[in-house]
Design a protein around this motif. Structure first.
Motif, PDB file in Angstrom:
ATOM      1  N   TYR A  24       0.828  -1.206   0.000  1.00 17.79           N
ATOM      2  CA  TYR A  24       0.000   0.000   0.000  1.00 17.79           C
ATOM      3  C   TYR A  24       0.863   1.256   0.000  1.00 17.79           C
ATOM      4  O   TYR A  24       0.542   2.244  -0.669  1.00 17.79           O
ATOM      5  CB  TYR A  24      -0.918   0.002   1.219  1.00 17.79           C
ATOM      6  N   TRP A  25       1.968   1.232   0.730  1.00 12.98           N
ATOM      7  CA  TRP A  25       2.883   2.381   0.748  1.00 12.98           C
ATOM      8  C   TRP A  25       3.428   2.654  -0.652  1.00 12.98           C
ATOM      9  O   TRP A  25       3.522   3.798  -1.087  1.00 12.98           O
ATOM     10  CB  TRP A  25       4.015   2.085   1.728  1.00 12.98           C
ATOM     11  N   ARG A  26       3.750   1.595  -1.381  1.00 14.48           N
ATOM     12  CA  ARG A  26       4.347   1.778  -2.709  1.00 14.48           C
ATOM     13  C   ARG A  26       3.326   2.217  -3.753  1.00 14.48           C
ATOM     14  O   ARG A  26       3.574   3.136  -4.540  1.00 14.48           O
ATOM     15  CB  ARG A  26       5.010   0.468  -3.144  1.00 14.48           C
ATOM     16  N   TYR A  27       2.153   1.588  -3.789  1.00 14.94           N
ATOM     17  CA  TYR A  27       1.218   1.822  -4.892  1.00 14.94           C
ATOM     18  C   TYR A  27      -0.021   2.601  -4.492  1.00 14.94           C
ATOM     19  O   TYR A  27      -0.773   3.040  -5.360  1.00 14.94           O
ATOM     20  CB  TYR A  27       0.814   0.485  -5.528  1.00 14.94           C
ATOM     21  N   GLY A  28      -0.286   2.758  -3.208  1.00 11.65           N
ATOM     22  CA  GLY A  28      -1.393   3.596  -2.754  1.00 11.65           C
ATOM     23  C   GLY A  28      -2.741   3.143  -3.265  1.00 11.65           C
ATOM     24  O   GLY A  28      -3.071   1.950  -3.262  1.00 11.65           O
ATOM     25  N   GLU A  29      -3.521   4.084  -3.761  1.00 13.13           N
ATOM     26  CA  GLU A  29      -4.889   3.790  -4.207  1.00 13.13           C
ATOM     27  C   GLU A  29      -4.921   3.027  -5.520  1.00 13.13           C
ATOM     28  O   GLU A  29      -5.982   2.562  -5.942  1.00 13.13           O
ATOM     29  CB  GLU A  29      -5.684   5.101  -4.356  1.00 13.13           C
ATOM     30  N   GLN A  30      -3.779   2.888  -6.186  1.00 17.70           N
ATOM     31  CA  GLN A  30      -3.717   2.147  -7.454  1.00 17.70           C
ATOM     32  C   GLN A  30      -3.414   0.665  -7.253  1.00 17.70           C
ATOM     33  O   GLN A  30      -3.250  -0.075  -8.221  1.00 17.70           O
ATOM     34  CB  GLN A  30      -2.633   2.743  -8.368  1.00 17.70           C
ATOM     35  N   VAL A  31      -3.331   0.202  -6.006  1.00 21.46           N
ATOM     36  CA  VAL A  31      -2.985  -1.185  -5.754  1.00 21.46           C
ATOM     37  C   VAL A  31      -4.076  -2.101  -6.312  1.00 21.46           C
ATOM     38  O   VAL A  31      -5.273  -1.809  -6.223  1.00 21.46           O
ATOM     39  CB  VAL A  31      -2.777  -1.419  -4.237  1.00 21.46           C
ATOM     40  N   GLU A  32      -3.646  -3.217  -6.911  1.00 21.08           N
ATOM     41  CA  GLU A  32      -4.573  -4.159  -7.544  1.00 21.08           C
ATOM     42  C   GLU A  32      -4.996  -5.241  -6.559  1.00 21.08           C
ATOM     43  O   GLU A  32      -4.528  -5.302  -5.423  1.00 21.08           O
ATOM     44  CB  GLU A  32      -3.899  -4.796  -8.765  1.00 21.08           C
ATOM     45  N   ALA A  33      -5.887  -6.138  -7.030  1.00 20.92           N
ATOM     46  CA  ALA A  33      -6.357  -7.239  -6.184  1.00 20.92           C
ATOM     47  C   ALA A  33      -5.222  -8.177  -5.814  1.00 20.92           C
ATOM     48  O   ALA A  33      -5.272  -8.838  -4.773  1.00 20.92           O
ATOM     49  CB  ALA A  33      -7.465  -8.013  -6.893  1.00 20.92           C
ATOM     50  N   SER A  34      -4.199  -8.256  -6.640  1.00 18.12           N
ATOM     51  CA  SER A  34      -2.962  -8.967  -6.313  1.00 18.12           C
ATOM     52  C   SER A  34      -1.801  -8.041  -6.641  1.00 18.12           C
ATOM     53  O   SER A  34      -1.773  -7.427  -7.713  1.00 18.12           O
ATOM     54  CB  SER A  34      -2.831 -10.267  -7.112  1.00 18.12           C
ATOM     55  N   ILE A  35      -0.864  -7.938  -5.719  1.00 18.75           N
ATOM     56  CA  ILE A  35       0.240  -6.998  -5.903  1.00 18.75           C
ATOM     57  C   ILE A  35       1.083  -7.362  -7.112  1.00 18.75           C
ATOM     58  O   ILE A  35       1.772  -6.509  -7.685  1.00 18.75           O
ATOM     59  CB  ILE A  35       1.094  -6.937  -4.619  1.00 18.75           C
TER      60      ILE A  35
END
Length: 454
Positions: A290-301
């Motif tokens: 979450y720190w790296r991708y924030g609100e753009q995080v997908e259902a699988s990293i």
């Protein structure tokens, strides 16, 4: 297991207070238990990690996105403590059911049936129905989990295939995954799955270590990430986190196949050690993702890492292979429910052939559902919410409530209050969590049907 079913009816329909309270001193089911190909403690630890460490940990960044960092860590700790406590409660209740009817082992559906027969007279008539419904819940929960696995593997291989080849429909990858899975899913002994589980763990942890490179590279300012999200979003967190942190059916199968099941529970038991490792890994992965991708995080990293780099492709292949090899263990639970609880327990050619047919049909059905509804996030939330409310909360509470009916519930009836609270939490979470996930799946199915018409 047929001995347990036969013992349910005539032998202990009416348990006296003395019989219930003193059953511990007359019969130790662990001493009587025999397993054809047992697991040692290390095998059990590896299998437990394999049960839980999979697509769930890769979805934890999405869960943290719904809760916020601080709220996610605190809620994960509380949720894992609750789930682990309920697993201890469930296994202790199942062991007491073994003592009540003096058999070495009972399944979860059989434990529910025994518990109903030990409770108030008004619930005795529901014992058989309750046992059957528990079997259905176990099968449906593991079925959903296996569907998640197939969708995950198909999505990751599709990304690699799209880069090197033409853009094929994801459903072709689902078919390919099912075909390749067939020989592994036909392995009938849990002991023989341990090497697969070990190889799977190696693939997964190799992928996890490599993916950390992308998670620590180019980290934004932590102040850009929210610490606490609105409580209305937490229901999504609980669904994903429940899927990520526990797998009741597989955990019970591991305990049932141990050479020394006494080592499973306890402060430093196999279960608690595995839970600590799982919780630490999930929280770390969730925060970093979450720190790296924030609100753009997908259902699988894995779907967030670049598609055109060799390292990212190695990560996707390694993790996809690890998840691919996890399918047989989780499907094993369904086969156990069908053939140990409702089969004849024989090893005849007919029963072996029938088991192979059931295994093929189960794999085929999971493939069909995965092809029709390839929404990974919604499937994860639905499976997590469904399993959490039924298997983690309601069933353990019901078993404990009824087996303690004759001996009593302790000072101020604290056991009864505890069980009622667990049931209420399970019902509320199940209704809300499943409703949200089903709404997403219905919308996704409508989009699929519209695309097929075009």
């Amino acid at each position: 297991m047929e001995n347990a079913n036969a013992a349910l009816e005539p032998q202990h329909t009416q348990l006296t207070l003395l019989q219930s309270a003193s059953s511990y001193y007359y019969y130790d089911p662990y001493e009587k238990r025999t397993v054809e190909v047992p697991l040692n403690n290390l095998d059990a630890f590896i299998s437990l990690l394999k049960c839980v460490m999979g697509t769930g940990i890769l979805a934890m960044p999405l869960a943290i996105r719904y809760s916020g960092v601080v709220a996610g860590v605190l809620l994960s700790l509380l949720l894992m403590m609750l789930l682990t406590y309920c697993i201890h409660l469930l296994i202790s209740g199942m062991t007491e059911c073994c003592r009540r009817i003096q058999v070495p082992q009972v399944s979860m559906p059989q434990a529910v049936q025994i518990a109903y027969q030990s409770g108030p007279r008004c619930v005795h008539c529901f014992a058989n129905v309750a046992g059957f419904l528990t079997s259905c819940v176990l099968v449906i929960g593991q079925f959903g989990l296996c569907c998640v696995y197939i969708v995950f593997v198909a999505k990751n291989f599709k990304e690699i295939g799209d880069y090197y080849c033409r853009d094929f429909n994801e459903r072709y990858y689902v078919v390919g995954v099912c075909v390749l899975q067939l020989p592994f899913f036909l392995i009938r002994k849990l002991k023989y799955l341990v090497p697969l589980n070990l190889i799977s763990n190696c693939f997964l942890y190799l992928g996890f270590l490599c993916i950390m490179y992308y998670l620590v590279r180019g980290l934004p300012n932590p102040q850009q990430r929210e610490l606490i999200k609105p409580p209305a979003d937490w229901i999504m967190f609980f669904g994903i986190a429940a899927f990520s942190l526990t797998a009741v059916g597989s955990m019970l199968v591991v305990e049932a196949n141990m050479a020394h099941p006494q080592s499973y529970l306890g402060i430093f038991g196999v279960l608690n050690l595995a839970v600590f490792f799982i919780l630490f890994s999930n929280i770390l992965f969730g925060i970093m993702g979450y720190w790296r991708y924030g609100e753009q995080v997908e259902a699988s990293i894995t779907l967030n890492v670049p598609q055109n780099e060799i390292l990212s492709q190695i990560i996707k292949v390694a993790i996809a292979l690890g998840i691919f090899l996890s399918y047989p263990l989780n499907g094993f639970v369904v086969i156990t429910v069908i053939f140990k609880d409702y089969g004849q327990g024989s090893e005849s050619n007919y029963s072996c052939t029938l088991e192979f047919v059931v295994r093929v049909c189960f794999l085929l059905l999971t493939g069909i559902v995965s092809a029709v509804v390839p929404n990974l996030a919604a499937l994860t939330e639905l499976e997590g919410a469904f399993s959490l409310c039924n298997l983690n909360l309601i069933c353990p509470a019901l078993i404990d409530m009824f087996i303690n009916y004759a001996p009593g519930y302790g000072r101020l009836r604290w056991k009864l209050i505890r069980d009622i609270v667990l049931i209420i939490i399970g019902i509320i979470f199940g209704i809300v969590g499943c409703s949200v996930a089903i709404r997403q799946l219905v919308e996704d199915l409508r989009g699929t049907l519209q695309s097929m018409q075009v």
